[in-house]
Design an enzyme around this catalytic site. Structure first.
Site, short mmCIF file in Angstrom:
data_model
loop_
_atom_site.label_atom_id
_atom_site.label_comp_id
_atom_site.label_asym_id
_atom_site.label_seq_id
_atom_site.Cartn_x
_atom_site.Cartn_y
_atom_site.Cartn_z
N SER A 48 0.91 -1.14 -0.01
CA SER A 48 0.00 -0.05 0.14
C SER A 48 0.88 1.14 0.14
O SER A 48 1.73 1.49 -1.00
CB SER A 48 -0.86 0.00 1.45
OG SER A 48 -1.81 0.74 1.00
N ASP B 198 -5.85 -3.92 -1.53
CA ASP B 198 -4.88 -3.50 -0.59
C ASP B 198 -4.03 -4.66 0.01
O ASP B 198 -4.45 -5.66 0.69
CB ASP B 198 -5.68 -2.94 0.42
CG ASP B 198 -4.79 -2.20 1.59
OD1 ASP B 198 -3.47 -1.94 1.49
OD2 ASP B 198 -5.30 -1.93 2.67
#
Length: 285
Positions: free
Chosen positions: A39, A162
């Protein structure tokens, strides 16, 4: 520096702390042969690998209040994501704060991006050879697509989101990849632990086809806390070198205030400068 590696936690806008750390690393010509991130950690890493000092600071501080960066209106009323993914991963790197794709592609470091396979809920570790035919911006977009507030990204033959869901601090993967001396940059204070999530039924309602994602989100707090326990144990043994915010965290995952973000960026710089001598000694031993 041989067999050393840099492991970068995500954390949304808290990643500006990492931006400060990495700028100090660049100022000291400190580069690691292996870099892995999830991320925001991966997003910060690419400007470090392209040797673009200050770029992460500019992106996070000067554009955090831009209406296309974070917009509750777009999310609630226009059914778009909370984060403007097209703005962040197209407009910013290609026009507003140009990313040096050539320098990144020519960098010799091994770079691994963590994404989460929505079907299995398991982490997928994408190295350069896995995405050499794909724009790195799409890989970063996948690793940064938070459930409920960003869309799923199709990449590497799967539906990805993610990377922080399945492996938020990929220290064990770094060790599996041969790293002997791991430098970990965290984005929470020492002692922080995640709490068990509430309203776990929401994932199944939003993503009925992704049972793996549902299971992974339910167990994320356990994996995260166990990983932090492991990191702290290995840090005490001298097997890992850890940088984390020394001051109390004031920045949330979704933060638009440039002043707060600027303070956290400077905190990352200060912590890195204060630890630089110890870090270099640790790496040379």
């Amino acid at each position: 520096m041989e067999n050393s590696g840099l492991i970068l936690e995500g954390g949304g806008m808290r990643g500006v702390y990492t931006a400060g750390v990495l700028d100090v690393f660049m100022e000291n010509d400190l580069y690691f042969p292996y870099v892995i991130g999830a991320s925001a950690g991966a997003c910060n890493a690419v400007s470090y690998l392209s040797r673009q000092h200050g770029r992460n600071r500019t992106v996070n501080l000067e554009y955090s209040s831009h209406p296309e960066y974070i917009s509750y209106k777009n999310w609630l009323f226009k059914k778009k994501g909370l984060f403007g993914m097209d703005f962040i991963f197209d407009e910013l790197p290609n026009r507003l704060v140009p990313f040096d794709y050539q320098a990144f592609n020519q960098s010799e470091e091994r770079f691994v991006v963590v994404v989460t396979d929505c079907r299995t809920g398991k982490p997928v570790y994408l190295s350069r050879e896995d995405y050499e035919e794909v724009d790195i911006s799409k890989v970063l977009r996948a690793s940064s697509s938070i459930p409920f507030i960003a869309p799923v990204v199709e990449i590497a033959g799967g539906h990805m989101m993610d990377g922080g869901i399945s492996d938020p601090i990929p220290v064990r993967q770094a060790l599996n990849d041969g790293v002997k001396k791991g430098v970990v940059v965290l984005t929470q204070n020492q002692g922080y632990r995640k709490k068990k999530p509430r309203m776990t039924w929401v994932t199944r309602r939003f993503y009925p086809e992704y049972t793996g994602l549902d299971e992974s989100l339910r167990g994320r707090y356990l994996r995260y806390n166990e990983t932090l326990d492991y990191i702290e144990e290995e840090e005490k043994k001298g097997n890992l070198f850890v940088l984390r915010p020394m001051e109390k965290m004031q920045v949330k995952r979704v933060e638009r205030d440039p002043k707060r973000l600027g303070v956290l960026y400077e905190q990352g710089r200060i912590d890195a400068m204060n630890q630089m001598e110890n870090l270099q000694k640790w790496l040379s031993n």
